[in-house]
Design an enzyme around this catalytic site. Structure first.
Site, PDB file in Angstrom:
ATOM      1  N   GLU A   1       0.868  -1.163   0.000  1.00  0.00           N
ATOM      2  CA  GLU A   1       0.000   0.000   0.000  1.00  0.00           C
ATOM      3  C   GLU A   1       0.916   1.228   0.000  1.00  0.00           C
ATOM      4  OE1 GLU A   1      -2.720   0.296   3.319  1.00  0.00           O
ATOM      5  OE2 GLU A   1      -3.364   2.288   2.650  1.00  0.00           O
TER       6      GLU A   1
ATOM      7  N   ARG B   1       5.446 -13.003   9.522  1.00  0.00           N
ATOM      8  CA  ARG B   1       6.089 -11.736   9.196  1.00  0.00           C
ATOM      9  C   ARG B   1       7.407 -11.637   9.945  1.00  0.00           C
ATOM     10  NH1 ARG B   1       2.527  -7.838   9.248  1.00  0.00           N
ATOM     11  NH2 ARG B   1       3.849  -6.079   9.725  1.00  0.00           N
TER      12      ARG B   1
ATOM     13  N   LYS C   1       4.276   0.239   9.679  1.00  0.00           N
ATOM     14  CA  LYS C   1       4.310   1.524   8.981  1.00  0.00           C
ATOM     15  C   LYS C   1       3.707   2.634   9.832  1.00  0.00           C
ATOM     16  CE  LYS C   1       3.193   0.053   4.795  1.00  0.00           C
ATOM     17  NZ  LYS C   1       2.506   0.059   3.509  1.00  0.00           N
TER      18      LYS C   1
HETATM   19  P1  ATP Z   1       2.719  -2.601   8.081  1.00  0.00           P
HETATM   20  O1  ATP Z   1       2.213  -3.600   9.054  1.00  0.00           O
HETATM   21  O2  ATP Z   1       4.166  -2.260   8.248  1.00  0.00           O
HETATM   22  O3  ATP Z   1       1.868  -1.402   7.935  1.00  0.00           O
HETATM   23  P2  ATP Z   1       1.504  -3.661   5.790  1.00  0.00           P
HETATM   24  O4  ATP Z   1       1.278  -5.110   5.648  1.00  0.00           O
HETATM   25  O5  ATP Z   1       0.315  -2.901   6.177  1.00  0.00           O
HETATM   26  O6  ATP Z   1       2.738  -3.389   6.723  1.00  0.00           O
HETATM   27  P3  ATP Z   1       1.721  -3.360   2.996  1.00  0.00           P
HETATM   28  O7  ATP Z   1       2.187  -2.232   2.193  1.00  0.00           O
HETATM   29  O8  ATP Z   1       0.297  -3.772   2.887  1.00  0.00           O
HETATM   30  O9  ATP Z   1       2.071  -3.029   4.491  1.00  0.00           O
HETATM   31  O10 ATP Z   1       2.653  -4.620   2.781  1.00  0.00           O
HETATM   32  C1  ATP Z   1       2.991  -5.123   1.525  1.00  0.00           C
HETATM   33  C2  ATP Z   1       3.384  -6.554   1.671  1.00  0.00           C
HETATM   34  O11 ATP Z   1       4.492  -6.683   2.552  1.00  0.00           O
HETATM   35  C3  ATP Z   1       2.264  -7.377   2.249  1.00  0.00           C
HETATM   36  O12 ATP Z   1       2.137  -8.547   1.454  1.00  0.00           O
HETATM   37  C4  ATP Z   1       2.696  -7.702   3.627  1.00  0.00           C
HETATM   38  O13 ATP Z   1       2.237  -8.950   4.022  1.00  0.00           O
HETATM   39  C5  ATP Z   1       4.229  -7.674   3.520  1.00  0.00           C
HETATM   40  N1  ATP Z   1       4.819  -7.307   4.797  1.00  0.00           N
HETATM   41  C6  ATP Z   1       4.595  -6.191   5.519  1.00  0.00           C
HETATM   42  N2  ATP Z   1       5.279  -6.217   6.681  1.00  0.00           N
HETATM   43  C7  ATP Z   1       5.974  -7.376   6.683  1.00  0.00           C
HETATM   44  C8  ATP Z   1       6.871  -7.998   7.610  1.00  0.00           C
HETATM   45  N3  ATP Z   1       7.198  -7.428   8.773  1.00  0.00           N
HETATM   46  N4  ATP Z   1       7.404  -9.194   7.270  1.00  0.00           N
HETATM   47  C9  ATP Z   1       7.082  -9.770   6.111  1.00  0.00           C
HETATM   48  N5  ATP Z   1       6.250  -9.251   5.204  1.00  0.00           N
HETATM   49  C10 ATP Z   1       5.694  -8.075   5.477  1.00  0.00           C
HETATM   50 MG    MG Z   2      -1.316  -4.050   4.541  1.00  0.00          MG
END
Ligand code: ATP
Ligand code: MG
Length: 576
Positions: free
Chosen positions: A48, A273, A283
């Site tokens: 995102e 994760r 984030k």
């Molecule tokens: P955050 O929790 O940091 O806001 P998010 O999942 O909301 O992360 P996205 O931009 O939606 O952020 O993430 C893009 C991809 O990265 C998703 O497929 C998510 O599962 C993966 N991702 C995010 N954080 C991690 C992490 N700590 N370890 C592994 N994969 C991750």
């Molecule tokens: Mg997300």
């Protein structure tokens, strides 16, 4: 230990560490064998664009792009841009830059969920026509209250059985901006009594009168993640849709939407994760650090963002290697930051030139050295790789050594310089301290020494030994630099577990040294240049602030390998 010759377990080319296969590879290989997706492997990385990428995203990037390379498939970069207001073009651009910098390429497969808004709308209409979705005019609060709990089922909305025509009319009104934000939502009609709360008539669309960075003001309804994500996967004919464990409960909804609409069905697979000690990988929290000016920006060298790590001096190779080593598991765990540091050391150990730099200079005058002489000493660029050659460094009567390398009244275990002691200056001579000069406060400001001309190059012909070898820089040849030393950004291992994670910020996470002296060859290095300052660690010329004539170096990491120590103690190589 699994057999490296079977089922895609593989050796890591760089360090000969055996990297075991993982459950996702097994799934993919089984699907390839059964011909489920005609042998295709198409993955996607779906960020995102509401912030910069962090090292957790790197794990997902390495996994998704890595699998597509391994199985000769493709990996799509898809921006999940369904939340206008929080998302913007700066984030879209930084994400593309970071993925490329990590060494991955999406070729022509760059997509935006917003490109599918028309099709997603049509799918929603189809669900309404099938009697599988309805417009709920309860308030957000009522919807929340009627959702039930883990123990109690939810309560059907009074609008649940609205006729399809009425739903269609309302849904079009939502789309046309005739209804206010919060007035209603489109919900899937599934089961308010489902044990899985996510299946209790989840929202599919909501009204948001926000400007979108790509579709501008064309839309005032936006699809929810659960609706948009599975259908985007379906539209792009993704084979394996890999996401983090929090989405395990959402898989039922993912499957329900695709099955109900009868469209192409990708398979969602969840993995744990990445959590990393002494930092935060959310984030929302990273945004708080940036907006609250707790750091200098997204690319502050203390940040766990890709751009922060890049600026600190981490290499893509080290990050990829780290992601490979941590592996892919089904259970959440905490990875020690020391492993990430170990990976950058391992990479730079092979690549980086050894140089000499003095961070806290102490002036040394060699009294028996000729006043106007200067000699060129031969220094080895990298003892790990002789093909990297040698260089000349100038030696002269007045030098700098590190303040820490001298003690006037040294304790037993201190083997460096003290009054009357002899030490070796790296690549140069043995010197003996003969006198100590102090300022009016009693602080040592200069040493007087003598050198032994017979020890040129660092060995005594009579075989006498010294207990210590110091780094040094010739005063008249030195270049000045600012050096920034870093510690963990947080004082506790799990800052996210604290009531207020910001209360655990480390106040000493950066120390700025303005008066450092470096060997002259460093005067012309480009921003981004990385090297080892002997005995002090790996450093990198700051890509933002360093310039010729105004050098600024970041310490990437010290030379003390805590990870190797932990490994030795556990005697279990390559385990988290
Ligand atoms: P955050 O929790 O940091 O806001 P998010 O999942 O909301 O992360 P996205 O931009 O939606 O952020 O993430 C893009 C991809 O990265 C998703 O497929 C998510 O599962 C993966 N991702 C995010 N954080 C991690 C992490 N700590 N370890 C592994 N994969 C991750
Ligand atoms: Mg997300």
């Amino acid at each position: 230990m699994p057999d490296p010759n079977t089922h895609s377990g593989k050796k890591n080319e760089t360090n000969e560490v055996f990297v075991p296969s993982n459950f996702i590879r097994h799934i993919i290989e089984d699907d390839m064998q059964s011909g489920k997706y005609d042998g295709r492997v198409v993955t996607r990385f779906p960020p995102e664009p509401n912030g910069y990428l962090h090292i957790g995203h790197a794990k997902s990037i390495c996994l998704n792009f890595g699998l597509s390379i391994e199985y000769n498939g493709s990996c799509h970069l898809r921006f999940d841009d369904t939340n206008p207001g929080k998302e913007n073009v700066e984030f879209v651009n930084s994400i593309q830059e970071d993925v490329q910098w990590l060494g991955f390429n999406w070729d022509k497969h760059l997509y935006f969920t917003s490109d599918y808004f028309d099709r997603l709308f049509d799918y929603a209409v189809a669900l309404i026509q099938m009697g599988k979705a309805y417009v709920d005019t309860q308030s957000a609060e009522e919807i929340r209250q009627n959702r039930g709990t883990l123990k109690a089922p939810g309560i059907d909305s009074p609008y649940r059985n609205r006729p399809a025509e009425e739903n269609l009319e309302l849904f079009h009104k939502m789309k046309n901006g005739e209804l206010e934000e919060g007035a209603c939502v489109l919900r899937a009609k599934i089961d308010m009594g489902s044990p899985n709360i996510i299946m209790r008539d989840p929202a599919l669309y909501r009204i948001r009168k926000h400007h979108h960075h790509r579709t501008k003001d064309q839309w005032c309804i936006y699809p929810m993640y659960d609706f948009a994500h599975c259908l985007s996967d379906s539209i792009e004919r993704i084979t394996h849709s890999i996401c983090t464990l929090e989405f395990e409960n959402n898989r039922e909804l993912y499957d329900w939407i695709l099955d109900t609409l009868g469209v192409y069905h990708s398979r969602q697979i969840e993995f744990a994760r990445l959590n990393l000690s002494y930092t935060v990988l959310s984030k929302r929290k990273l945004i708080e650090l940036v907006e609250g000016n707790h750091v200098s920006g997204w690319d502050d060298p203390r940040m766990p963002t890709i751009s922060g790590l890049r600026r600190r001096g981490y290499t893509p190779e080290a990050i990829r290697n780290f992601c490979e080593r941590i592996g892919v598991a089904k259970r959440d765990s905490m990875v020690n930051f020391a492993l990430l540091e170990h990976c950058i050391r391992e990479d730079l150990n092979k690549k980086a030139h050894r140089v000499m730099g003095v961070l806290n200079p102490l002036r040394v005058v060699i009294e028996n050295y000729p006043d106007d002489l200067s000699e060129e000493m031969e220094a080895i660029n990298n003892p790990e790789d002789k093909t990297m050659g040698t260089r000349k460094i100038p030696f002269s009567k007045v030098l700098y050594i590190e303040q820490d390398d001298f003690m006037e009244d040294p304790p037993k275990k201190f083997f460096r310089l003290g009054p009357g002691r002899e030490v070796r200056l790296r690549y140069a001579y043995f010197i003996t301290c003969t006198d100590v000069i102090k300022d009016e406060t009693g602080k040592v400001v200069e040493l007087r020494c003598t050198y032994d001309p017979e020890t040129r190059g660092g060995d005594a012909p009579d075989g006498r030994k010294v207990k210590s070898t110091l780094h040094w820089v010739s005063e008249q040849h030195a270049v000045n630099a600012e050096v920034r030393l870093y510690e963990n950004l947080f004082t506790v291992e799990k800052p996210a577990a604290a009531d207020d994670f910001k209360a655990t910020l480390n106040e000493n996470s950066v120390q700025i040294l303005k008066d450092c002296k470096l060997e002259p060859g460093l005067g012309t290095v480009e921003p981004g240049f990385a090297c080892q300052f002997e005995r002090l660690g790996y450093f990198c010329a700051d890509i933002r602030d360093s310039a010729q004539g105004n050098l600024v170096f970041n310490r990437i990491v010290t030379l003390r390998d805590m990870w190797a120590k932990i490994q030795k103690k556990n005697k279990k190589p390559n385990k988290k």
